[in-house]
Design a protein around this motif. Structure first.
Motif, PDB file in Angstrom:
ATOM      1  N   ASP A 122      -2.661 -29.056 -12.403  1.00  0.00           N
ATOM      2  CA  ASP A 122      -2.988 -29.950 -13.518  1.00  0.00           C
ATOM      3  C   ASP A 122      -1.753 -30.231 -14.365  1.00  0.00           C
ATOM      4  OD1 ASP A 122      -5.613 -29.894 -12.643  1.00  0.00           O
ATOM      5  OD2 ASP A 122      -6.311 -28.527 -14.220  1.00  0.00           O
TER       6      ASP A 122
ATOM      7  N   ARG B 115     -11.123 -21.688 -14.719  1.00  0.00           N
ATOM      8  CA  ARG B 115     -10.315 -22.537 -13.838  1.00  0.00           C
ATOM      9  C   ARG B 115      -9.311 -21.671 -13.099  1.00  0.00           C
ATOM     10  NH1 ARG B 115     -10.476 -27.394 -12.454  1.00  0.00           N
ATOM     11  NH2 ARG B 115      -8.712 -28.812 -12.137  1.00  0.00           N
ATOM     12  N   THR B 116      -9.113 -21.949 -11.801  1.00  0.00           N
ATOM     13  CA  THR B 116      -8.181 -21.126 -11.037  1.00  0.00           C
ATOM     14  C   THR B 116      -6.759 -21.329 -11.545  1.00  0.00           C
ATOM     15  OG1 THR B 116      -7.626 -22.742  -9.312  1.00  0.00           O
ATOM     16  CG2 THR B 116      -9.653 -21.446  -9.012  1.00  0.00           C
TER      17      THR B 116
ATOM     18  N   ASP C  36      -5.214 -24.323  -9.830  1.00  0.00           N
ATOM     19  CA  ASP C  36      -5.574 -25.616 -10.415  1.00  0.00           C
ATOM     20  C   ASP C  36      -4.892 -25.840 -11.748  1.00  0.00           C
ATOM     21  OD1 ASP C  36      -7.396 -27.036  -8.622  1.00  0.00           O
ATOM     22  OD2 ASP C  36      -8.727 -25.325  -8.884  1.00  0.00           O
ATOM     23  N   ARG C  37      -4.774 -24.794 -12.538  1.00  0.00           N
ATOM     24  CA  ARG C  37      -4.091 -24.938 -13.828  1.00  0.00           C
ATOM     25  C   ARG C  37      -2.653 -25.431 -13.621  1.00  0.00           C
ATOM     26  NH1 ARG C  37      -6.091 -22.896 -18.433  1.00  0.00           N
ATOM     27  NH2 ARG C  37      -8.100 -21.819 -18.315  1.00  0.00           N
TER      28      ARG C  37
ATOM     29  N   GLU D 185      -9.738 -16.916 -11.364  1.00  0.00           N
ATOM     30  CA  GLU D 185     -10.031 -17.848 -12.444  1.00  0.00           C
ATOM     31  C   GLU D 185      -9.707 -17.270 -13.819  1.00  0.00           C
ATOM     32  OE1 GLU D 185     -13.925 -19.504 -12.305  1.00  0.00           O
ATOM     33  OE2 GLU D 185     -13.658 -20.389 -10.317  1.00  0.00           O
TER      34      GLU D 185
END
Length: 278
Positions: free
Chosen positions: A63, A55-56, A59-60, A51
Motif C-alpha cells: 500500500d 492488515r498483513t 499489504d501494508r 496481520e
C-alpha cells in the motif's frame, strides 16, 4: 564525489511539490525469508502475512509503495510461497510479478536473481515484514524526493536507534550532515538503524555472481565508491523481529485502529528526537 540535492532531514518534503523524474516506479519486496526468529508464529503462516491492525504486513508495505507511485512490484518467495502468492493474486495494484526461489538466496542474492524483472532504472527494495508510520510526508515519497542518481548508488531510510520501538541492537550507521553513511565499528553504538526501505541502482550489482549473499555486500560496494547515503525517517518505526515485538505492535494497532475506522487521524507514537544528521 557528488552530494545529494538536499539535506537528509528536511528538503525532500519540499521537493515533492512536483514528482521528480528520478522517482522509481518499480519496487522489489523481500518476502522469501524463513521467519526463524518469529517462530512459532511463522510456522504455519509466513511472517509477511501476519496481520497488524487487521492488515498483513505485506499489504501494508505494498500500500505504501503504491502511494509513492510504484506501479510494478517484484516479490520474491520461498517459505510457504503458495500462501504469499495467493494473497498477492487478490490485489488489484500494483502490477505484481513473483520471483520464486526454490533455494533461498538471502537479500542480495534475491535481488540479483530478480534483476531482469526489475529493469534498468533504480528501484525501491522494501522489507515486507516491517511496520512504520509516516511523518508529514510519506517516507517512500521522501526517499524518492531525495534520490540523486548522479551522486548515489544506494539511499537508505534510517531511524534513530534509541527511538526504534522494540529494537535492542547497537544501530547500523553514522550519518553526516550531507547524508553520507558510515558503518559503526565493532565496539561502537551507532545513532541510526536501517529500517529495511531503500532505493538501489542496478549498477551496484554489475559483475556480481549469482548465489546466496546479503545486501551488505552491495552496501560495502557503495561505501567504497562514496555513494551510500541515508535520510532519517521522521515518523515511527517498529522492529518486528520476534513474537514479543509482534505482540507489542499488535497491541499498539489494536488501540489506534478504531480511531482510523472512524476517520480520525491516529497520531503515531511519540519519537524521541535525540539525534540530528550529524
Amino acid at each position: 564525489m557528488t552530494a545529494p540535492r538536499t539535506p537528509p532531514d528536511t528538503a525532500p518534503d519540499a521537493a515533492l511539490e512536483t514528482a521528480p523524474d528520478t522517482a522509481p516506479d518499480t519496487a522489489m519486496l523481500l518476502a522469501a525469508g524463513l521467519g526463524t526468529r518469529m517462530r512459532p508464529l511463522s510456522g504455519a503462516v509466513p511472517k509477511p502475512l501476519l496481520e497488524v491492525g487487521g492488515r498483513t504486513m505485506l499489504d501494508r508495505t505494498l500500500d505504501k509503495a503504491v502511494e509513492a507511485g510504484v506501479t510494478r512490484a517484484v516479490v520474491n518467495t520461498h517459505h510457504l510461497a503458495t500462501q504469499i502468492e495467493r494473497r498477492l493474486a487478490a490485489r488489484t495494484a500494483p502490477e505484481i510479478v513473483v520471483s520464486h526461489e526454490p533455494e533461498i538466496l538471502d537479500t542480495g542474492g534475491g535481488v540479483l536473481n530478480a534483476l531482469g524483472l526489475l529493469g534498468d532504472a533504480p528501484f525501491f527494495v522494501l522489507n515486507s515484514d516491517t511496520v512504520w508510520e509516516d511523518g508529514p510526508t510519506p517516507a517512500l515519497r521522501r526517499l524518492a524526493g531525495a534520490w540523486d542518481p548522479a551522486g548515489m548508488d544506494a539511499l537508505l531510510l534510517v531511524h534513530p536507534t534509541v527511538a526504534a520501538t522494540g529494537y535492542a541492537g547497537d544501530g547500523d550507521f553514522f550519518m553526516d550532515i550531507e547524508g553520507r553513511l558510515v558503518r559503526r565499528g565493532e565496539a561502537e553504538i551507532a545513532p541510526f538503524v536501517f529500517t529495511g526501505s531503500q532505493i538501489l541502482s542496478p549498477a551496484l550489482f554489475d559483475g556480481m555472481a549469482p548465489g546466496v549473499f546479503s545486501l551488505n555486500r552491495v552496501y560495502d560496494r557503495a561505501l567504497e565508491r562514496g555513494r551510500l547515503y541515508g535520510i532519517r525517517h521522521d515518523g515511527a518505526w517498529h522492529h518486528v523481529g520476534t513474537p514479543d515485538g509482534f505482540e507489542r505492535v499488535s497491541r499498539l494497532y489494536a488501540h489506534i485502529a478504531p480511531h482510523i475506522a472512524q476517520g480520525e487521524a491516529a497520531a503515531p507514537p511519540a519519537q524521541a528526537d535525540l539525534f540530528d544528521a550529524g
